[in-house]
Each structure stands twice: as structure tokens, then as C-alpha cells.
Design an enzyme around this catalytic site. Sequence first.
Site, PDB file in Angstrom:
ATOM      1  N   GLY A 104     -72.292   6.617  40.807  1.00 48.25           N
ATOM      2  CA  GLY A 104     -71.239   6.824  39.974  1.00 48.25           C
ATOM      3  C   GLY A 104     -70.529   5.352  40.153  1.00 48.25           C
ATOM      4  O   GLY A 104     -69.267   5.067  39.937  1.00 48.25           O
ATOM      5  N   VAL A 153     -77.511  12.505  39.457  1.00 53.74           N
ATOM      6  CA  VAL A 153     -77.694  12.595  41.070  1.00 53.74           C
ATOM      7  C   VAL A 153     -77.608  13.959  41.605  1.00 53.74           C
ATOM      8  O   VAL A 153     -77.664  14.461  42.523  1.00 53.74           O
ATOM      9  CB  VAL A 153     -76.620  11.667  41.641  1.00 53.74           C
ATOM     10  CG1 VAL A 153     -76.852  10.371  41.483  1.00 53.74           C
ATOM     11  CG2 VAL A 153     -75.014  12.152  41.142  1.00 53.74           C
ATOM     12  N   SER A 181     -61.819  12.602  50.312  1.00 55.68           N
ATOM     13  CA  SER A 181     -60.652  12.301  49.640  1.00 55.68           C
ATOM     14  C   SER A 181     -59.578  12.912  50.639  1.00 55.68           C
ATOM     15  O   SER A 181     -59.846  13.943  51.424  1.00 55.68           O
ATOM     16  CB  SER A 181     -60.786  13.312  48.321  1.00 55.68           C
ATOM     17  OG  SER A 181     -59.275  13.464  47.593  1.00 55.68           O
ATOM     18  N   TYR A 198     -62.663  20.935  44.637  1.00 55.68           N
ATOM     19  CA  TYR A 198     -62.697  19.592  44.944  1.00 55.68           C
ATOM     20  C   TYR A 198     -62.392  19.644  46.250  1.00 55.68           C
ATOM     21  O   TYR A 198     -63.050  18.624  47.062  1.00 55.68           O
ATOM     22  CB  TYR A 198     -61.842  18.742  44.057  1.00 55.68           C
ATOM     23  CG  TYR A 198     -61.820  17.217  44.229  1.00 55.68           C
ATOM     24  CD1 TYR A 198     -62.868  16.568  43.603  1.00 55.68           C
ATOM     25  CD2 TYR A 198     -60.645  16.400  44.758  1.00 55.68           C
ATOM     26  CE1 TYR A 198     -62.925  15.088  43.652  1.00 55.68           C
ATOM     27  CE2 TYR A 198     -60.783  15.159  44.834  1.00 55.68           C
ATOM     28  CZ  TYR A 198     -61.868  14.493  44.290  1.00 55.68           C
ATOM     29  OH  TYR A 198     -61.981  13.102  44.388  1.00 55.68           O
ATOM     30  N   LYS A 227     -65.002  17.757  49.047  1.00 57.58           N
ATOM     31  CA  LYS A 227     -64.475  16.697  49.736  1.00 57.58           C
ATOM     32  C   LYS A 227     -64.561  16.954  51.239  1.00 57.58           C
ATOM     33  O   LYS A 227     -64.918  15.995  52.140  1.00 57.58           O
ATOM     34  CB  LYS A 227     -63.256  16.134  49.285  1.00 57.58           C
ATOM     35  CG  LYS A 227     -63.721  15.499  47.878  1.00 57.58           C
ATOM     36  CD  LYS A 227     -64.669  14.531  47.878  1.00 57.58           C
ATOM     37  CE  LYS A 227     -64.837  13.829  46.424  1.00 57.58           C
ATOM     38  NZ  LYS A 227     -65.760  12.823  46.414  1.00 57.58           N
TER      39      LYS A 227
END
Length: 258
Positions: free
Chosen positions: A13, A70, A148, A160, A164
Site C-alpha cells: 500500500g 496483496v 489502528s 475495520y 486491526k
Amino acid sequence: MSRFKNRVAVVTGGAQGIGAATALRLATEGATVVVLDLNADGAKATAQQISAHREVVTAGGQAVAAVCDVTDEPAVDRVFEEIHNEFGRLDILVNNAGITRDNLFFKMNLSEWEAVVTTNLTSAYLCSRAAQRYMVPAKYGKIVCLSSRSALGNRGQANYAAAKAGIQGLTSTLAIELGPFNINVNSVAPGYIATSMTAATAERVGSSPAQHQEEVAARTPLGRVGQPEEIASAVAFFASDDSSYVSGQTLYINGGAR
């Protein structure tokens, strides 16, 4: 400073945001950096900008672009083999690739869940597994993963947050399993960083990026939001031999917010 002279690093990224800032930081300290991204034009442009940067040239660093999805196992294995064949080594992996598909949990559909978990967590598994094939025989490696602050929970980010949090578990476990081969594995957990991803979050909640940043800054002890370069500095520490006895850790970088 040339902490990464003769080191080869892969940043997933790497075409923008924290990934681009990290690639620049490593190259500025002498590394050969592979900017790995699904966005071919973005990866190439970022690599060219880094290689032309005055500090990079002075330090003897460089950046090259590589294109890879990926989340695609064969593609990941192939690109890491190509990188190792070209440069003869692989010293550092930064698992930074990530996306958001924010939604309240009762509205979140399976495709939104799977896209985020696969891109943010499964990609780190695939890339770390590919990288360790070359790090283990060399008895050296640094793997840094991007978690995160959302790992602690965040409204509208069940997918998310889960991914994380998973990064932190993966980091701790890889540190245990790869430590005997002199491979350090750590992660950083940014809070609010001014990137295109947080700009998208602002739009999701009906705000402008500037207004959203002001609101976040008001409840942050340091009184501002973070910048990608500040995360890159922490990643560079974990990627360097300055952190030779640090492994299995997650560092929260959020301006003192609780």
C-alpha cells in the site's frame, strides 16, 4: 543517518498516505524500497518521486514500483520471489495495505466485511508468510504491521476494528514463532492521521476533512491530528536495529488520546 544502507524493504500500500511516507523515510535512510501497490500508476509515480528526492539520493537509497493484489496468494508469492531474485535479499516488510468500508453494524453486508478483513488482515498474513521464506534462512528480518486505534472499537467500523485487532494478535504470534530466527515483528496503531482514508471517513459522517480534523484535534491532548510522516518515524524505528530487542509490541500513536 543511514540505518538502512544495503537493506531491502517492501512497503505494501505504498502508493499514498502512510505507505508512501514510510517508503520515503526508509529510502531517505539508505534503503532500497519496493513500493508495492495494486495501483500501478500510483506505485510508479511514488517510486519515481522518492528516487528523485534529494535526501534519498544523498543517502544512497532508491525506490522501485511493483504491482500486486496483496489478497491474491499466488500473486503475493510470485512478487516476493521476484523481489528476492532481483535484489538477492529481503530485510524489511511493512504491512500497510488497507481499506475502509464503513457502515453501522446492522447495515453492514458481507461483502463490506470480507473486503476489509481480507485487505487489512489476510494480506498481512500472506505477505508475512512470503517474506519469512527469505528472512528465516538469512537469520534476519523486520516485519512491521499497521494496526489502528480502531482496534479498541469504533462506531461504524466493526469490520475495520476486527481486522486491526487481528493485526495485533498476528503480530504477537509471529514474534513468538519467528523470534528464534532473529526476526522482529511489531505493529503501530495510529489514531487520526490526515490521509485520504480519514478524509473519506469525514465525508461518511457528513463533514468536510478540515472540519472533521478540527473536531478530532479538540479532543486530542496534543491539540492536533497526526501526519503520515509521524507514523513513518515509528515504523522506521521498528524496522531498524535500534529496536533489536523489541518484538511482539503494538505502539499506539494518537497524540495522547484515550
